[in-house]
Design a protein around this motif. Structure first.
Motif, PDB file in Angstrom:
ATOM      1  N   VAL A  10       0.864  -1.191   0.000  1.00 22.40           N
ATOM      2  CA  VAL A  10       0.000   0.000   0.000  1.00 22.40           C
ATOM      3  C   VAL A  10       0.897   1.236   0.000  1.00 22.40           C
ATOM      4  O   VAL A  10       1.577   1.525   0.979  1.00 22.40           O
ATOM      5  N   ALA A  15       9.370   3.938  -0.420  1.00 19.07           N
ATOM      6  CA  ALA A  15       9.319   2.698   0.368  1.00 19.07           C
ATOM      7  C   ALA A  15       8.456   1.642  -0.316  1.00 19.07           C
ATOM      8  O   ALA A  15       8.858   0.478  -0.432  1.00 19.07           O
ATOM      9  N   LYS A  41      -2.811   5.745  -3.799  1.00 14.90           N
ATOM     10  CA  LYS A  41      -3.964   6.643  -3.652  1.00 14.90           C
ATOM     11  C   LYS A  41      -4.148   7.547  -4.868  1.00 14.90           C
ATOM     12  O   LYS A  41      -5.244   7.991  -5.170  1.00 14.90           O
ATOM     13  N   ALA A  59      18.705  15.437   0.843  1.00 16.02           N
ATOM     14  CA  ALA A  59      19.809  14.566   1.214  1.00 16.02           C
ATOM     15  C   ALA A  59      19.417  13.093   1.283  1.00 16.02           C
ATOM     16  O   ALA A  59      18.305  12.751   1.680  1.00 16.02           O
ATOM     17  N   ILE A 169      -6.875   2.485   0.155  1.00 17.64           N
ATOM     18  CA  ILE A 169      -7.087   1.345   1.052  1.00 17.64           C
ATOM     19  C   ILE A 169      -7.566   1.935   2.382  1.00 17.64           C
ATOM     20  O   ILE A 169      -6.951   2.878   2.912  1.00 17.64           O
ATOM     21  N   THR A 202       2.563   3.931   3.518  1.00 19.81           N
ATOM     22  CA  THR A 202       1.638   5.033   3.211  1.00 19.81           C
ATOM     23  C   THR A 202       2.181   6.404   3.615  1.00 19.81           C
ATOM     24  O   THR A 202       1.442   7.384   3.564  1.00 19.81           O
ATOM     25  N   GLY A 203       3.449   6.491   4.039  1.00 16.75           N
ATOM     26  CA  GLY A 203       4.040   7.786   4.355  1.00 16.75           C
ATOM     27  C   GLY A 203       3.505   8.377   5.648  1.00 16.75           C
ATOM     28  O   GLY A 203       2.930   7.668   6.494  1.00 16.75           O
ATOM     29  N   LYS A 249       5.933  25.068  -0.739  1.00 17.72           N
ATOM     30  CA  LYS A 249       6.161  23.822   0.012  1.00 17.72           C
ATOM     31  C   LYS A 249       7.624  23.405  -0.020  1.00 17.72           C
ATOM     32  O   LYS A 249       7.947  22.214   0.053  1.00 17.72           O
ATOM     33  N   ALA A 251      11.113  23.017   1.785  1.00 18.62           N
ATOM     34  CA  ALA A 251      11.754  23.040   3.098  1.00 18.62           C
ATOM     35  C   ALA A 251      13.055  23.828   2.938  1.00 18.62           C
ATOM     36  O   ALA A 251      13.903  23.461   2.138  1.00 18.62           O
ATOM     37  N   GLY A 409       9.406   2.771   5.493  1.00 18.08           N
ATOM     38  CA  GLY A 409       9.436   4.183   5.135  1.00 18.08           C
ATOM     39  C   GLY A 409       8.866   5.016   6.270  1.00 18.08           C
ATOM     40  O   GLY A 409       8.908   4.631   7.445  1.00 18.08           O
ATOM     41  N   GLU A 410       8.282   6.143   5.904  1.00 11.42           N
ATOM     42  CA  GLU A 410       7.797   7.060   6.936  1.00 11.42           C
ATOM     43  C   GLU A 410       6.628   6.467   7.724  1.00 11.42           C
ATOM     44  O   GLU A 410       6.315   6.917   8.826  1.00 11.42           O
ATOM     45  N   ARG A 420      16.684  13.208  13.780  1.00 12.03           N
ATOM     46  CA  ARG A 420      17.051  12.236  12.734  1.00 12.03           C
ATOM     47  C   ARG A 420      18.124  12.839  11.850  1.00 12.03           C
ATOM     48  O   ARG A 420      17.978  13.986  11.399  1.00 12.03           O
ATOM     49  N   GLY A 423      18.505  13.230   5.791  1.00 11.86           N
ATOM     50  CA  GLY A 423      18.743  12.294   4.689  1.00 11.86           C
ATOM     51  C   GLY A 423      18.458  10.867   5.076  1.00 11.86           C
ATOM     52  O   GLY A 423      18.410   9.968   4.230  1.00 11.86           O
ATOM     53  N   THR A 429      13.500   4.566   3.495  1.00 14.71           N
ATOM     54  CA  THR A 429      12.556   4.025   2.507  1.00 14.71           C
ATOM     55  C   THR A 429      13.199   2.865   1.744  1.00 14.71           C
ATOM     56  O   THR A 429      12.533   1.891   1.404  1.00 14.71           O
TER      57      THR A 429
HETATM   58  C1  LIG Z   1       9.604  19.089   1.719  1.00 15.34           C
HETATM   59  C2  LIG Z   1      10.254  17.810   2.203  1.00 15.34           C
HETATM   60  C3  LIG Z   1      11.629  17.688   2.161  1.00 15.34           C
HETATM   61  C4  LIG Z   1      12.233  16.516   2.596  1.00 15.34           C
HETATM   62  N1  LIG Z   1      13.590  16.405   2.534  1.00 15.34           N
HETATM   63  C5  LIG Z   1      14.173  15.237   2.867  1.00 15.34           C
HETATM   64  C6  LIG Z   1      15.579  15.053   2.697  1.00 15.34           C
HETATM   65  O1  LIG Z   1      16.305  15.935   2.226  1.00 15.34           O
HETATM   66  N2  LIG Z   1      16.101  13.845   3.042  1.00 15.34           N
HETATM   67  C7  LIG Z   1      15.334  12.837   3.562  1.00 15.34           C
HETATM   68  O2  LIG Z   1      15.859  11.767   3.846  1.00 15.34           O
HETATM   69  N3  LIG Z   1      13.999  12.993   3.720  1.00 15.34           N
HETATM   70  C8  LIG Z   1      13.413  14.153   3.383  1.00 15.34           C
HETATM   71  N4  LIG Z   1      12.063  14.290   3.536  1.00 15.34           N
HETATM   72  C9  LIG Z   1      11.281  13.124   4.026  1.00 15.34           C
HETATM   73  C10 LIG Z   1      11.172  12.055   2.937  1.00 15.34           C
HETATM   74  O3  LIG Z   1      11.035  12.665   1.683  1.00 15.34           O
HETATM   75  C11 LIG Z   1       9.962  11.150   3.205  1.00 15.34           C
HETATM   76  O4  LIG Z   1      10.041  10.649   4.514  1.00 15.34           O
HETATM   77  C12 LIG Z   1       9.915   9.973   2.239  1.00 15.34           C
HETATM   78  O5  LIG Z   1       9.934  10.416   0.907  1.00 15.34           O
HETATM   79  C13 LIG Z   1       8.653   9.147   2.498  1.00 15.34           C
HETATM   80  O6  LIG Z   1       8.605   8.090   1.575  1.00 15.34           O
HETATM   81  P1  LIG Z   1       7.513   6.939   1.755  1.00 15.34           P
HETATM   82  O7  LIG Z   1       7.654   6.046   0.604  1.00 15.34           O
HETATM   83  O8  LIG Z   1       7.593   6.404   3.105  1.00 15.34           O
HETATM   84  O9  LIG Z   1       6.127   7.732   1.659  1.00 15.34           O
HETATM   85  P2  LIG Z   1       5.551   8.621   0.466  1.00 15.34           P
HETATM   86  O10 LIG Z   1       6.564   8.923  -0.547  1.00 15.34           O
HETATM   87  O11 LIG Z   1       4.844   9.745   1.113  1.00 15.34           O
HETATM   88  O12 LIG Z   1       4.510   7.667  -0.223  1.00 15.34           O
HETATM   89  C14 LIG Z   1       3.313   7.308   0.401  1.00 15.34           C
HETATM   90  C15 LIG Z   1       2.444   6.638  -0.636  1.00 15.34           C
HETATM   91  O13 LIG Z   1       1.321   6.044  -0.013  1.00 15.34           O
HETATM   92  C16 LIG Z   1       0.152   6.385  -0.736  1.00 15.34           C
HETATM   93  N5  LIG Z   1      -0.979   6.253   0.173  1.00 15.34           N
HETATM   94  C17 LIG Z   1      -1.194   6.905   1.330  1.00 15.34           C
HETATM   95  N6  LIG Z   1      -2.328   6.468   1.891  1.00 15.34           N
HETATM   96  C18 LIG Z   1      -2.829   5.522   1.069  1.00 15.34           C
HETATM   97  C19 LIG Z   1      -3.992   4.707   1.102  1.00 15.34           C
HETATM   98  N7  LIG Z   1      -4.868   4.783   2.104  1.00 15.34           N
HETATM   99  N8  LIG Z   1      -4.212   3.853   0.091  1.00 15.34           N
HETATM  100  C20 LIG Z   1      -3.344   3.769  -0.962  1.00 15.34           C
HETATM  101  N9  LIG Z   1      -2.220   4.518  -1.034  1.00 15.34           N
HETATM  102  C21 LIG Z   1      -1.977   5.370  -0.027  1.00 15.34           C
HETATM  103  C22 LIG Z   1       0.456   7.783  -1.232  1.00 15.34           C
HETATM  104  O14 LIG Z   1      -0.402   8.157  -2.268  1.00 15.34           O
HETATM  105  C23 LIG Z   1       1.890   7.579  -1.684  1.00 15.34           C
HETATM  106  O15 LIG Z   1       1.933   6.926  -2.924  1.00 15.34           O
HETATM  107  C24 LIG Z   1      11.440  15.460   3.107  1.00 15.34           C
HETATM  108  C25 LIG Z   1      10.058  15.585   3.160  1.00 15.34           C
HETATM  109  C26 LIG Z   1       9.459  16.750   2.709  1.00 15.34           C
HETATM  110  C27 LIG Z   1       7.955  16.876   2.787  1.00 15.34           C
END
Ligand SMILES: Cc1cc2nc3c(=O)[nH]c(=O)nc-3n(C[C@H](O)[C@H](O)[C@H](O)COP(=O)(O)OP(=O)(O)OC[C@H]3O[C@@H](n4cnc5c(N)ncnc54)[C@H](O)[C@@H]3O)c2cc1C
Length: 595
Positions: A10, A15, A41, A59, A169, A202-203, A249, A251, A409-410, A420, A423, A429
């Motif tokens: 999901v 990640a 999503k 990073a 989901i 799901t981040g 948006k 950072a 992931g997140e 943390r 980077g 992820t």
């Molecule tokens: C502005 C900004 C700058 C950043 N800079 C850095 C950096 O320099 N270095 C670093 O390490 N980190 C950085 N981060 C953090 C990092 O980018 C995130 O933690 C990371 O990208 C998260 O990846 P992920 O795959 O866990 O989640 P995401 O990339 O957020 O993906 C989540 C996915 O889940 C899907 N989803 C959510 N809910 C549902 C559902 N109910 N059903 C189906 N799909 C769903 C979403 O649509 C998406 O596809 C930054 C974050 C931001 C916002």
């Protein structure tokens, strides 16, 4: 509509993509066939943080053979930073896994064509907040976007992955503490997915705050689904917050602060002059971007927060120096740091704009492309939520308290502490994404599911959603803005017990209210946000000290937050009491380094 899969992933961020690919790669290695469903999503590559986030230099934290201090065991320094600078509230064994596997994660992405910046073939690495050595690799402001694109290219080669786009989901189906499926919506139609193993990717839950730099619809669905399924969350009070540009948006970390812009409010007043903050502190904020109690520079975020909380606005002015500041006045070691960063010698560094052009011309261009000319326009800023350090509590195989349910992931928690290393989220992820994918494949190989009972349970869940709606309920938008208001005011930069109780009362009230008819997806997002907000606020209330981004004040107007207190060298774990529908939070010892 009913779908069937061995593994359901999901989320299609860094990640989720890595997990889906790893599940298939492990299947190919074992000469087995596997069906992976990747539910997203939105459209793949156009939703979630990895696909859409930017910072002035994004990073990817990694310990390579060329990383200082060199030596076979150099990853141990990385693990130590995660754990110790992280405030002793992460699982040390998970920190070791992250650090030890970081080089492999980097080389994998490199092999997929992520254009990391290199000099003479060696990756360039810089020091980020929360680390002692230079470990951050990057492609520019778009490192995450490049990672997402490379993984999507790889996904295209994997025949056994089916992508389900525009699917939300909404709940997991669990029988005897074992996950066996999920339900959700596609174009407002009910869907049921029968799956032997599930990876939540799901981040974070940025949408629970108004002031956030997350993409839209990051409503913490994975956290809430995991809680309802019986899994636990951990470290939910530790949320990265930093100065950002709400309009774009972006950072705004490192280099932007190192060019020492002028901080003014809507009346043009340089309000930092009212605080014991020096220009050396402003420069140093660049290497301590997210709020951290352990750095005096958190006072800058506190000052900005207070200006906004009283109804004002805050801007950066790059056209002139702050009152009484000249570049030559900076401390010598800071000037040396600046000189090392110069990429574009322009001959003058009299104004913040000229200095930014010297050390990060890419960011100047980035703003220009979005219609903001820093030569003559001020940039509105605000402390914004950027990353959830906590999440669904995982252990070393990315496993949760529910059999067959993995998180990465997140969405996952326990691997990061209060602070943390910058980077390390993107690294996470890739490392735990891969582990979650492999673990889910192994689990799916050796399990079976009872389809009939899943469909019965799925239908009961769909039926239960109807009870959340009423014609005389409150408007969804109003409910979200009420939630955002209390979270921004009481659970972001300045936290104090009175405010947190007020936030909790509002959350409790909103939880009991029915909502005017809307599409189920949006209604359930609100329900998820409320559960996440409750977990955050209750975790904050229990931590009556300051640590990392969690600044707890005795009184709202105090200059300094309460000190760190060693009695809180524990993490806080949340679970949902299904009888009361209340989140319960309790302290727990994290996994310590071996003596
Ligand atoms: C502005 C900004 C700058 C950043 N800079 C850095 C950096 O320099 N270095 C670093 O390490 N980190 C950085 N981060 C953090 C990092 O980018 C995130 O933690 C990371 O990208 C998260 O990846 P992920 O795959 O866990 O989640 P995401 O990339 O957020 O993906 C989540 C996915 O889940 C899907 N989803 C959510 N809910 C549902 C559902 N109910 N059903 C189906 N799909 C769903 C979403 O649509 C998406 O596809 C930054 C974050 C931001 C916002």
């Amino acid at each position: 509509m009913i779908y069937k899969a061995d593994v359901l992933v999901v989320g299609s961020g860094g990640a989720g993509l890595r997990a889906a690919i790893a599940a298939c790669e492990r299947a190919y290695e074992s000469r087995k066939r596997i069906k992976v469903l990747l539910a997203s999503k939105g459209k793949i590559g156009s939703c979630g943080t990895t696909a859409l986030a930017y910072s002035d230099r994004m990073a990817f934290h990694v310990t390579l053979p060329t990383t200082e201090p060199k030596g076979e065991d150099n990853w141990k320094y990385h693990a130590k930073d995660i754990y110790e600078i992280g405030g002793l509230v992460s699982d040390y064994d998970l920190a070791e896994i992250l650090a030890k596997n970081s080089a492999d994660a980097y080389f994998y992405l490199d092999s997929l064509g992520v254009p990391f910046v290199k000099e003479n073939g060696v990756p360039v690495q810089f020091v980020t907040d929360g680390s002692i050595y230079a470990r951050a690799c990057f492609t520019g402001p778009d490192t995450a976007v490049q990672i997402e694109k490379a993984l999507i290219r790889k996904l295209g080669e994997m025949k056994d992955i089916e992508v389900l786009e525009d699917v939300m989901i909404s709940d997991l189906i669990v029988v005897n503490n074992k996950v066996c499926g999920a339900i959700g919506f596609k174009e407002n139609q009910n869907i049921i997915i029968l799956a032997k193993a599930i990876v939540l990717a799901t981040g974070g839950a940025g949408s629970i705050y108004k002031s956030n730099v997350f993409p839209p619809r990051m409503t913490g669905d994975g956290y809430a689904m995991a809680l309802r399924a019986g899994a636990q969350l951990v470290n939910m009070e530790f949320i990265q917050i930093g100065l950002s540009s709400p309009k774009t948006k972006l950072a705004c970390s490192g280099s932007i602060m190192r060019c020492v812009p002028r901080f003014v409010n809507e009346k043009g007043e340089e309000f930092l002059l009212n605080y014991p903050i020096t220009y050396n502190d402003v420069f140093e904020k660049g290497a301590t971007w997210p709020i951290s109690y352990e750095h005096k520079t958190c006072l800058i975020d506190i000052a900005v927060f207070r200006e906004i909380a009283r109804g004002g606005k805050v801007f950066w002015d790059f056209t002139q120096n702050p009152k009484g500041f000249e570049f030559e006045h900076l401390r010598e070691d800071l000037k040396q740091r600046y000189y090392k960063e110069v990429k574009n010698q322009i001959g003058s560094r009299k104004t913040p704009y000229e200095r930014l052009c010297e050390i990060n011309p890419q960011t100047v261009e980035w703003f220009l492309k979005r219609g903001i000319d820093l030569r003559n326009q001020m940039l509105e800023i605000a402390p914004s939520i950027q990353h959830f350090q906590g999440g669904v509590k995982i252990r070393e195989n990315a496993n949760t308290a529910i059999e067959g349910l993995y998180a990465c992931g997140e969405c996952a928690g326990g691997q990061h502490g209060a602070n943390r290393p910058g980077g390390n989220a993107l690294l996470d992820t890739q490392v735990f994404g891969k582990i979650a994918g492999e673990s889910s494949f192994e689990f799916a190989l050796n399990t079976s599911i009872d389809e009939e009972s899943i469909v019965c349970q799925a239908n009961r869940l769909f039926e239960s959603y109807k009870s959340y709606i009423a014609e005389d309920g409150i408007d969804l938008e109003n409910a979200i803005s009420e939630l955002n208001r209390v979270m921004d005011l009481y659970a972001s930069v300045v936290r104090h017990q009175d405010g947190l109780q007020k936030a909790l009362m509002k959350i409790e009230e909103l939880k009991t209210r029915k909502i005017k008819p809307v599409e189920y997806e949006y209604l359930l997002e609100l329900k998820n946000m409320l559960l996440c907000a409750e977990a955050v606020v209750k975790s904050c209330i229990l931590r009556d000290e300051s640590r990392g981004p969690h600044l707890m004040f005795e009184n709202y107007s105090d200059l300094w937050p309460k000190p760190r207190d060693e009695r809180y060298n524990v993490y806080h774990v949340c679970r949902l009491n299904k009888e009361t529908n209340q989140i319960e939070v309790f302290p727990m010892q994290s996994v310590k380094p071996k003596a």
